[in-house]
Structures are given as C-alpha cells and as structure tokens.
Design a protein around this motif. Structure first.
Motif, PDB file in Angstrom:
ATOM      1  N   LEU A 103       0.845  -1.196   0.000  1.00  0.00           N
ATOM      2  CA  LEU A 103       0.000   0.000   0.000  1.00  0.00           C
ATOM      3  C   LEU A 103       0.882   1.248   0.000  1.00  0.00           C
ATOM      4  CD1 LEU A 103      -2.682  -1.026   2.677  1.00  0.00           C
ATOM      5  CD2 LEU A 103      -2.520  -1.673   0.255  1.00  0.00           C
ATOM      6  N   HIS A 104       0.637   2.124  -0.971  1.00  0.00           N
ATOM      7  CA  HIS A 104       1.452   3.325  -1.148  1.00  0.00           C
ATOM      8  C   HIS A 104       1.070   4.433  -0.172  1.00  0.00           C
ATOM      9  CE1 HIS A 104      -1.872   5.556  -3.028  1.00  0.00           C
ATOM     10  NE2 HIS A 104      -2.157   4.441  -3.686  1.00  0.00           N
ATOM     11  N   GLY A 105       1.866   5.498  -0.166  1.00  0.00           N
ATOM     12  CA  GLY A 105       1.630   6.622   0.712  1.00  0.00           C
ATOM     13  C   GLY A 105       0.699   7.667   0.131  1.00  0.00           C
ATOM     14  N   PHE A 106       0.406   8.683   0.925  1.00  0.00           N
ATOM     15  CA  PHE A 106      -0.456   9.790   0.508  1.00  0.00           C
ATOM     16  C   PHE A 106       0.167  10.515  -0.679  1.00  0.00           C
ATOM     17  CE2 PHE A 106      -1.820  14.222   0.734  1.00  0.00           C
ATOM     18  CZ  PHE A 106      -3.198  14.092   0.891  1.00  0.00           C
ATOM     19  N   ALA A 107      -0.657  10.817  -1.693  1.00  0.00           N
ATOM     20  CA  ALA A 107      -0.238  11.511  -2.920  1.00  0.00           C
ATOM     21  C   ALA A 107       0.697  10.680  -3.785  1.00  0.00           C
ATOM     22  CB  ALA A 107       0.380  12.869  -2.605  1.00  0.00           C
ATOM     23  N   GLN A 108       0.727   9.366  -3.552  1.00  0.00           N
ATOM     24  CA  GLN A 108       1.437   8.445  -4.429  1.00  0.00           C
ATOM     25  C   GLN A 108       0.407   7.598  -5.177  1.00  0.00           C
ATOM     26  OE1 GLN A 108       4.127   6.099  -1.966  1.00  0.00           O
ATOM     27  NE2 GLN A 108       5.793   7.536  -2.348  1.00  0.00           N
ATOM     28  N   SER A 109       0.900   6.581  -5.861  1.00  0.00           N
ATOM     29  CA  SER A 109       0.070   5.536  -6.460  1.00  0.00           C
ATOM     30  C   SER A 109       0.864   4.242  -6.365  1.00  0.00           C
ATOM     31  CB  SER A 109      -0.233   5.856  -7.933  1.00  0.00           C
ATOM     32  OG  SER A 109       0.948   5.751  -8.724  1.00  0.00           O
ATOM     33  N   GLY A 110       0.216   3.142  -6.707  1.00  0.00           N
ATOM     34  CA  GLY A 110       0.940   1.877  -6.684  1.00  0.00           C
ATOM     35  C   GLY A 110       2.142   1.903  -7.613  1.00  0.00           C
ATOM     36  N   THR A 111       1.967   2.498  -8.787  1.00  0.00           N
ATOM     37  CA  THR A 111       3.056   2.565  -9.765  1.00  0.00           C
ATOM     38  C   THR A 111       4.206   3.426  -9.258  1.00  0.00           C
ATOM     39  OG1 THR A 111       1.546   2.215 -11.619  1.00  0.00           O
ATOM     40  CG2 THR A 111       3.661   3.248 -12.114  1.00  0.00           C
ATOM     41  N   ILE A 112       3.888   4.555  -8.636  1.00  0.00           N
ATOM     42  CA  ILE A 112       4.927   5.438  -8.111  1.00  0.00           C
ATOM     43  C   ILE A 112       5.767   4.709  -7.053  1.00  0.00           C
ATOM     44  CG2 ILE A 112       5.351   7.503  -6.729  1.00  0.00           C
ATOM     45  CD1 ILE A 112       2.938   8.793  -8.136  1.00  0.00           C
ATOM     46  N   LEU A 113       5.098   4.070  -6.089  1.00  0.00           N
ATOM     47  CA  LEU A 113       5.842   3.375  -5.041  1.00  0.00           C
ATOM     48  C   LEU A 113       6.619   2.195  -5.615  1.00  0.00           C
ATOM     49  CD1 LEU A 113       6.605   3.175  -2.080  1.00  0.00           C
ATOM     50  CD2 LEU A 113       4.551   1.788  -1.707  1.00  0.00           C
ATOM     51  N   GLN A 114       6.049   1.502  -6.573  1.00  0.00           N
ATOM     52  CA  GLN A 114       6.740   0.379  -7.208  1.00  0.00           C
ATOM     53  C   GLN A 114       8.048   0.844  -7.838  1.00  0.00           C
ATOM     54  OE1 GLN A 114       4.641  -1.452 -10.473  1.00  0.00           O
ATOM     55  NE2 GLN A 114       5.708  -3.381 -10.212  1.00  0.00           N
ATOM     56  N   LYS A 115       8.011   1.984  -8.514  1.00  0.00           N
ATOM     57  CA  LYS A 115       9.227   2.516  -9.129  1.00  0.00           C
ATOM     58  C   LYS A 115      10.241   2.926  -8.079  1.00  0.00           C
ATOM     59  CE  LYS A 115       7.139   4.145 -13.452  1.00  0.00           C
ATOM     60  NZ  LYS A 115       6.840   5.326 -14.297  1.00  0.00           N
ATOM     61  N   ARG A 116       9.775   3.566  -7.009  1.00  0.00           N
ATOM     62  CA  ARG A 116      10.698   4.051  -5.984  1.00  0.00           C
ATOM     63  C   ARG A 116      11.278   2.921  -5.141  1.00  0.00           C
ATOM     64  NH1 ARG A 116       7.545   9.709  -4.398  1.00  0.00           N
ATOM     65  NH2 ARG A 116       8.136  10.758  -6.342  1.00  0.00           N
ATOM     66  N   MET A 117      10.601   1.772  -5.164  1.00  0.00           N
ATOM     67  CA  MET A 117      11.121   0.585  -4.466  1.00  0.00           C
ATOM     68  C   MET A 117      11.780  -0.386  -5.431  1.00  0.00           C
ATOM     69  SD  MET A 117       8.160  -0.334  -1.638  1.00  0.00           S
ATOM     70  CE  MET A 117       8.989  -1.891  -1.258  1.00  0.00           C
ATOM     71  N   GLY A 118      12.165   0.096  -6.599  1.00  0.00           N
ATOM     72  CA  GLY A 118      12.704  -0.786  -7.631  1.00  0.00           C
ATOM     73  C   GLY A 118      13.860  -1.648  -7.167  1.00  0.00           C
ATOM     74  N   ALA A 119      14.824  -1.056  -6.465  1.00  0.00           N
ATOM     75  CA  ALA A 119      15.982  -1.816  -6.006  1.00  0.00           C
ATOM     76  C   ALA A 119      15.593  -2.865  -4.976  1.00  0.00           C
ATOM     77  CB  ALA A 119      17.025  -0.863  -5.423  1.00  0.00           C
ATOM     78  N   VAL A 120      14.679  -2.495  -4.065  1.00  0.00           N
ATOM     79  CA  VAL A 120      14.200  -3.446  -3.063  1.00  0.00           C
ATOM     80  C   VAL A 120      13.442  -4.582  -3.746  1.00  0.00           C
ATOM     81  CG1 VAL A 120      12.646  -3.758  -1.100  1.00  0.00           C
ATOM     82  CG2 VAL A 120      14.109  -1.727  -1.226  1.00  0.00           C
ATOM     83  N   ARG A 121      12.569  -4.208  -4.670  1.00  0.00           N
ATOM     84  CA  ARG A 121      11.738  -5.203  -5.349  1.00  0.00           C
ATOM     85  C   ARG A 121      12.593  -6.221  -6.103  1.00  0.00           C
ATOM     86  NH1 ARG A 121       9.796  -4.527 -10.365  1.00  0.00           N
ATOM     87  NH2 ARG A 121      10.246  -2.289 -10.224  1.00  0.00           N
ATOM     88  N   LYS A 122      13.634  -5.742  -6.789  1.00  0.00           N
ATOM     89  CA  LYS A 122      14.503  -6.640  -7.550  1.00  0.00           C
ATOM     90  C   LYS A 122      15.290  -7.570  -6.639  1.00  0.00           C
ATOM     91  CE  LYS A 122      14.974  -3.482 -11.455  1.00  0.00           C
ATOM     92  NZ  LYS A 122      15.880  -2.571 -12.208  1.00  0.00           N
TER      93      LYS A 122
END
Length: 259
Positions: free
Chosen positions: A9-28
């Motif tokens: 779940l993303h933060g205020f004024a974000q979206s799922g896509t925004i948080l996914q991109k910002r967590m790219g290194a963690v996600r990989k």
C-alpha cells in the motif's frame, strides 16, 4: 515453491506505480517474494494537493503526473485540520475487501499513510466483526496476515480507527523508522508502536522514504521470506556491507499532512 505474496500500500499523494518505481531496487532484491502494488481509491484533486503541500514547486511536481492515470496522486482517506477524521476510509476498506476475497496474501507492506492502512487492515482481519461492511456473507474475506510491515507508519486518529484497532494488534509488525523523517517523526510513529506489542523496530538514517541501500535490500528480502519467524534475520543496522554506500531511496514531496 510458489513465491510469498505481499500486498503493498502506497503513501499519501502516491500511487501503486509510483511506489513500485521508488522501491525498484528493493523489489529486484526480493527473489521469492511477489510484491503486489495497488492503487488507493481516492484520486487527489489540485485543490486537495494545494491544501496539503508546502510550496508551489511541490504542488507543480505533484500535478505534473496527472496526465498519466498510473501516476495520479491518490489517498486511502482524507482528513481535517485537526486530523480527527478519516474521510473515505470506508470506501478503501470496501476495495480492499474485494481484493482480499480474490487471492491469498502472506503479509502486507505499507508506506506512510499506506503503513497506517496496512496496520488498520491487519487489525480488521483480526477482528472483522468490528466493521460489518467488511464481511462477505457474514465471514471475513481473508484470514489474518502472518505479518505487517509499516514504514513511516502512525496510528490513524478517528473514531472508526479506534473502534477497529482498539488497544492492541496481535499480528507481528515490523516498524521501519527514519531518524531524519520530518513528516512522520518518531514521536508520531510511537502511536502505532504502542498498540503493536508483537513488534520489531528498525531505524535508518534517512528521511521519509523506504530505505534501499544494500543492507536494507538484503534485510527486506530475508524478512519477507521468513516472517514472522524472523529471529535470525540480521538487523540492517548491524550489517557492515554498506558502510561506504551512497545514500539511496527517493523521498516524496514534503506535505504538511500525510493523513
């Protein structure tokens, strides 16, 4: 073996896509873990953002994403100046109920307002009878999560939140707190720590973002694979792998309120 599935779940004024991109290194780094990013139901208008962000520059940066639906700023609820309301949370629970009824998730991961909603939803799955509209044919839509990860979280402040969360969330909760977070300061995070007796708390030296240095990537990978049996997952603060690593993680624009 099927990967562990984690709802994010993303933060205020974000979206799922925004948080996914910002967590790219963690996600990989999280091999064996499927992170499922979803959008909050409430799209924020320019008027909503103008009331929240501190400067015209920050507002302009937020508005510039509106042409791409995947990058529209969203929220799980809106609040009042006194932060005593969670307007729209009921609609968020209805959406989450439908998502949970269609799949199984081992745990939940939230950032900022999304961390609040993650903890709130964790409590609701423990006590679904506290909010009858969440039930499906009189039954909860999903079993309780095995664990919850709350990055820059705090306890929502409204009668509905209090009625559901009560005095305690028994599910294991990992709290990640930024020592230099000026939006959700440690004192505010304590409101959520105080109602999660089965908790683990980890600090990073950055601000209002999901940390993503190499030690944190390894920590998130191991924790998400093993939680709640995480006793042997080494704290990122004890890791010596990244003492000389440059700062990482991307901060969101600084809002006056993230509730």
């Amino acid at each position: 073996m099927a990967p562990r599935k984690i709802l994010v779940l993303h933060g205020f004024a974000q979206s799922g896509t925004i948080l996914q991109k910002r967590m790219g290194a963690v996600r990989k780094a999280c091999k064996g873990v499927e992170l499922v990013y979803i959008d909050a139901p409430h799209v924020l208008t320019p008027a909503d953002l103008a009331e929240t962000f501190n400067s015209p520059e920050e507002l302009g940066a937020a508005e510039s994403t509106e042409n791409d639906p995947a990058l529209q700023p969203r929220a799980w609820w809106k609040t009042d100046a006194q932060r005593t309301k969670t307007n729209g949370a009921e609609e968020s629970f209805a959406m989450l109920r439908d998502i949970l009824s269609k799949d199984h998730y081992d745990g939940i991961f939230g950032f900022s307002q999304g961390a609040c909603m993650a903890a709130w939803l964790t409590a609701l799955l423990e006590r679904p009878e506290t909010f009858p509209p969440f039930l499906v044919d009189g039954k909860p839509p999903h079993p309780p999560f095995q664990f919850c990860v709350a990055v820059a979280g705090f306890k929502p402040n409204s009668p509905l939140a209090q009625s559901i969360i009560g005095e305690s969330i028994s599910t294991p909760v990992l709290h990640v707190i930024g020592r230099n977070d000026v939006i959700v300061v440690e004192e505010r995070s304590k409101t959520l720590l105080d109602v999660t007796p089965n908790k683990r708390v980890e600090y990073h030296d950055g601000g209002h973002f999901v940390p993503s240095k190499a030690n944190w990537r390894a920590f998130f990978r191991d924790y998400l694979l093993k939680a709640p049996a995480d006793a042997d997952v080494v704290s990122p603060s004890l890791s010596t792998a990244t003492a000389s690593q440059p700062a990482s993680g991307v901060s969101t624009p600084v809002p006056a309120s993230v509730e």
